[in-house]
Design a protein around this motif. Structure first.
Motif, PDB file in Angstrom:
ATOM      1  N   CYS A   1     -11.232   7.851   1.824  1.00 43.58           N
ATOM      2  CA  CYS A   1     -11.344   9.045   0.966  1.00 43.58           C
ATOM      3  C   CYS A   1     -12.091   8.688  -0.321  1.00 43.58           C
ATOM      4  CB  CYS A   1      -9.951   9.602   0.639  1.00 43.58           C
ATOM      5  SG  CYS A   1      -9.171  10.377   2.061  1.00 43.58           S
TER       6      CYS A   1
ATOM      7  N   ARG B   1     -15.669  10.174  -1.470  1.00 38.15           N
ATOM      8  CA  ARG B   1     -15.750  10.836  -2.779  1.00 38.15           C
ATOM      9  C   ARG B   1     -16.869  10.230  -3.624  1.00 38.15           C
ATOM     10  NH1 ARG B   1     -14.172   9.312  -7.480  1.00 38.15           N
ATOM     11  NH2 ARG B   1     -13.025   7.516  -6.720  1.00 38.15           N
TER      12      ARG B   1
ATOM     13  N   LYS C   1     -10.223  13.519   4.834  1.00 36.36           N
ATOM     14  CA  LYS C   1      -9.028  13.852   4.049  1.00 36.36           C
ATOM     15  C   LYS C   1      -7.865  14.182   4.989  1.00 36.36           C
ATOM     16  CE  LYS C   1      -6.713  14.666   0.316  1.00 36.36           C
ATOM     17  NZ  LYS C   1      -6.342  13.515  -0.543  1.00 36.36           N
TER      18      LYS C   1
ATOM     19  N   ASP D   1      -6.637  17.498  -4.945  1.00 40.11           N
ATOM     20  CA  ASP D   1      -6.595  16.409  -3.972  1.00 40.11           C
ATOM     21  C   ASP D   1      -5.168  15.870  -3.803  1.00 40.11           C
ATOM     22  OD1 ASP D   1      -8.401  14.713  -2.328  1.00 40.11           O
ATOM     23  OD2 ASP D   1      -7.569  13.092  -3.531  1.00 40.11           O
TER      24      ASP D   1
ATOM     25  N   TRP E   1     -10.133  22.747  -3.846  1.00 38.76           N
ATOM     26  CA  TRP E   1     -10.491  21.337  -3.632  1.00 38.76           C
ATOM     27  C   TRP E   1     -12.001  21.187  -3.417  1.00 38.76           C
ATOM     28  CZ3 TRP E   1     -11.516  18.903   1.382  1.00 38.76           C
ATOM     29  CH2 TRP E   1     -11.394  17.503   1.393  1.00 38.76           C
TER      30      TRP E   1
END
Lengths: 417, 381
Positions: free
Chosen positions: A362, A366, A391, B329, B350
């Motif tokens: 994740c 990101r 996710k 998140d 999100w």
């Protein structure tokens, strides 16, 4: 570039399967991957790709023993390594397809992995999967009232399960409502269902794992849910209304079902970590290309030290994650050395792996989105698809919090969590 | 449940209260009932935008009263923007994102010759303004490439190919960062811009974007020179920061509701310490963001240099967008599949928050801060 792979850990079959998946992914996934998001309900693009892998390349029979026409992954000495490699290589193309394949194998692991191979059920279900048509299984665990409580066996021991199995002569009668299993929304042909034979009791002997063919009267799959991503993974409600199955459809029986269910928790953690590893590797490949093309401060993006530092962090996460995934995979390969796969220790190690590698993935996704800015959120560059998809992997199987509790319970000898 | 703080006294005003009330009503009527499907149906977003921009008048905040606008002054604007964008962020960050570009562009043009041109557009019906920021490319502006502006007689020829910040596909006006007399802003009519196909993006779906090609000749009066680009970025940062505050507060609300209803280990989620810790963290992030955005709005009312406010605004936008994303998140961790599902509404916050954070280009912003606070000579040739 290649990240660390310990060659002496690699089985001959694993390498061969990886080549097959690469061939499949390049031909049947990459050309259509950007269509997957809109295809969440119909699976007009997803299903042909999945069918090609499962039927065309033959993966559908992979876990069954050789005597039933399978590849014998379940009774291989490289069970963990092969499972990890499959999930890694498929996850590189699409983690949604990876979980669809993984979850087809998952309920079958209860009866196809040595030393607990249920030959009667293998004989029966292998016929279903040997058909030359896409055949999918689902692992029905989660229920509306308690989420990950079902998987929290060490603490709750099945106490909160509300899906009931009542023995009536030679048949189990199943009633209950499950949420969110992968491969539902009309996809599944066979369910592995977590039930209780005595609701409200915290005793693993009442934990029952029972197979239910999806075409039986009383089985109903709902419409697939719309999600942030993971379009190739269909999820829905399932209802079991007085569904009757033969008595021998219970995987093993009192006590053993819960024991081997822990083993599929361990393999689920391995698969989750491995598919996110694959996604990280694909993100790396995209960054390798785009950070060479895009220019900033008069030179390629990657030649700027600030950017290079982030790229280095990403590469480091992948390098270490791969080492961790295959270390755990090898431990699952060798229960004779490291202990049974269903042991509290191995489950905790699996939880730790999933926690760490999913977090890493994740974070990598990101950072990659941030690095590419406009292009990071652009769906034509695939990075943001991975960011949305992975996710979900972090969230499932009880998410971070249940992983943390299982890890703490084992490594710190906690008694009251 | 209380995941907001009372605003600073300096930011309270009757006008802000009135506008916020209208936006709340707008959100309840035009957005909330359709929110889970708004990303799949642009017409819904467009209808809601029209109501907000035209009927409530958000696109005419800076338009003089003589032209039918609110005629707000710079002294009135920051508190109003903080309150109104925080409210919009609770409903749909994508719609707020489109409005941010419009408000920031209008603010950058006040006092220039081109403002009248913009006022005409803003007064004649639903209008969207696209900002065309410096792009990845050659190193002619702090590591980025600007649109090329060349004098041709009494006109300026503008040449550009790349991707706007927002609304490239729909915009009626384009405000383009160009290399005229240092860095300037060129204001172009939408008809002067050739547009590509809509780009599919992770979020902010009310802002339909595309790559654009510009080959236009415009009057010199359409160029805003000097520090206008900084003013544009200051107001954009304030609007986006406030929008992210709203987004974070809404994510807190969503996960708070879930934590009350969801039972795990025999008690509500919020009463399990491992989950309560996450709830505490999301509350902290949301309140920190709110404090930062309010501080920016308040600072904009004080006698501070443009440079200082510009820097402060960049820090605030980074902080608030990061917070909005982190809140959503981490909230998703607690809500698991329900947080990830469209119907849970969290996943939209999100995706939108992440999109804003990515568009703010964190790495570059940090280099700019290093230059300011540590005199790093990053852009000296």
């Amino acid at each position: 570039m290649e990240f660390a792979r310990i060659r002496e850990f690699e089985s001959p079959l694993e390498r061969y399967l990886a080549e097959m998946i690469k061939d499949w992914g390049e031909k049947y996934v990459l050309p259509y991957r950007r269509e997957f998001d809109e295809d969440w309900k119909e699976h007009r693009y997803v299903e042909p790709a999945l069918e090609k892998l499962m039927v065309g390349y033959g993966f559908q029979m992979g876990v069954f023993p050789g005597e039933f026409g399978g590849w014998g992954i379940g009774n291989s000495d490289y069970f963990g390594s092969i499972t990890a490699r499959l999930m890694e290589e498929i996850g590189r193309y699409d983690t949604g397809i990876a979980v669809s394949v993984g979850v087809t194998f998952w309920p079958l692991f209860m009866i196809t992995v040595k030393p607990h191979i249920n030959y009667d059920l293998c004989a029966e279900f292998s016929e279903l999967f040997a058909r030359k048509k896409l055949t999918i299984a689902a692992n029905a665990m989660t229920e509306p009232q308690g989420g990950s409580d079902i998987e929290n066996l060490d603490e709750l021991r099945g106490k909160t399960i509300r899906t009931t199995a009542v023995l009536d002569g030679d048949e189990w009668v199943i009633n209950g409502h499950k949420l969110w299993p992968t491969n539902t929304g009309g996809m599944a042909d066979l369910f592995g269902v977590v039930c209780t034979t005595k609701p409200g009791e915290a005793d693993e002997k009442y934990f029952a794992y029972i197979y239910i063919p999806a075409n039986l009267p009383g089985v109903k799959q709902g419409e697939p849910y719309r999600k942030a991503g993971m379009a190739a993974d269909k999820n829905s409600d399932i209802w079991f209304d007085n569904v009757r199955v033969p008595k021998h459809y219970r995987a093993w029986g009192e006590g053993l079902d819960a024991k081997y269910f822990r083993e599929i928790i361990a393999t689920g953690c391995l698969g989750s970590a491995a598919m996110t590893l694959g996604a990280m590797e694909n993100i790396y490949e995209i960054l390798y290309e785009k950070c060479g093309e895009l220019r900033y401060r008069g030179k390629p993006l990657k030649e700027n030290t600030a950017v290079a530092a982030v790229l280095a962090d990403i590469a480091a996460e992948i390098e270490v994650s791969r080492a961790a995934v295959y270390t755990y995979a090898r431990m699952l390969d060798r229960p004779d050395i490291y202990g049974e796969r269903y042991s509290a220790e191995m489950v905790a190690r699996g939880r730790a792996l999933k926690l760490k590698v999913c977090d890493a993935c994740c974070d990598v996704a990101r950072k990659a989105v941030d690095l590419l800015s406009h292009y990071g959120i652009d769906r034509s560059f695939d990075v943001e698809k991975h960011w949305r998809d992975v996710k979900m992997v972090q969230l499932w199987m009880g998410g971070r919090q249940l992983c943390q509790m299982d890890v703490a319970r084992h490594f710190y000898d906690c008694k009251q969590l | 449940m209380r995941t907001t703080i009372n605003p600073l006294a300096e930011l309270k005003s009757d006008t802000a209260e009135m506008i916020t009330k209208s936006i709340k009503e707008w959100a309840e009527k035009e957005v909330m009932p359709y929110r889970h499907e708004i990303d799949d149906n642009f017409e819904m977003a467009e209808r809601a935008m029209k109501k907000l921009f035209v009927d409530i008048g958000m696109q005419k905040l800076l338009v003089p009263e003589s032209a039918g606008g609110a005629g707000l002054s710079f002294e009135e604007l920051p508190p109003i923007l903080y309150h109104s964008f925080s409210e919009i962020g609770k409903a749909d960050a994508g719609i707020g994102f489109v409005l941010s570009a419009l408000v920031a562009s209008s603010a950058s043009a006040i006092g220039s010759e081109v403002f009248d041109f913009m006022v005409d557009k803003l007064s004649s019906g639903f209008c969207r303004v696209s900002i065309v920021p410096p792009q990845f490319g050659n190193d002619d502006f702090r590591g980025f490439e600007l649109a090329k502006a060349v004098e041709k007689g009494n006109k300026i020829r503008i040449k550009f190919y790349g991707r706007p910040l927002n609304s490239g596909f729909d915009a009626d006006l384009f405000v383009v960062f160009c290399n005229y007399d240092g860095v300037s802003l060129a204001v172009l009519d939408g008809e002067e811009v050739e547009r590509g196909e809509i780009v599919k993006t992770a979020g902010l779906n009310a802002s339909r974007n595309c790559d654009v090609r510009i080959k236009a000749e415009v009057e010199k009066s359409r160029i805003i020179k000097g520090d206008a680009w900084k003013r544009l970025e200051i107001y954009l940062n304030l609007c986006l920061s406030s929008l992210c505050v709203g987004s974070a507060v809404d994510s807190c609300r969503i996960v708070g509701d879930w934590a009350e209803k969801r039972f795990i280990r025999g008690k509500p989620l919020k009463d399990n310490t491992v989950d309560a810790e996450v709830l505490g963290e999301v509350a902290k992030e949301a309140i920190e963001a709110s404090m930062a955005a309010q501080f920016l709005a308040k600072s904009m009312l004080e006698d501070r240099s443009d440079d200082e406010i510009h820097t402060l605004s960049a820090i605030t936008a980074l902080k608030c967008s990061g917070a909005a994303f982190n809140v959503a998140d981490r909230a998703m961790e607690l809500m698991a599949s329900q947080g990830y599902a469209r119907e849970g509404l969290l996943e939209k916050q999100w995706r939108d928050a992440k999109s804003i954070a990515a568009l703010l280009n964190q790495q570059h912003s940090l280099l700019e801060l290093s230059e300011r606070f540590f005199a790093s000579k990053l852009w000296e040739r």
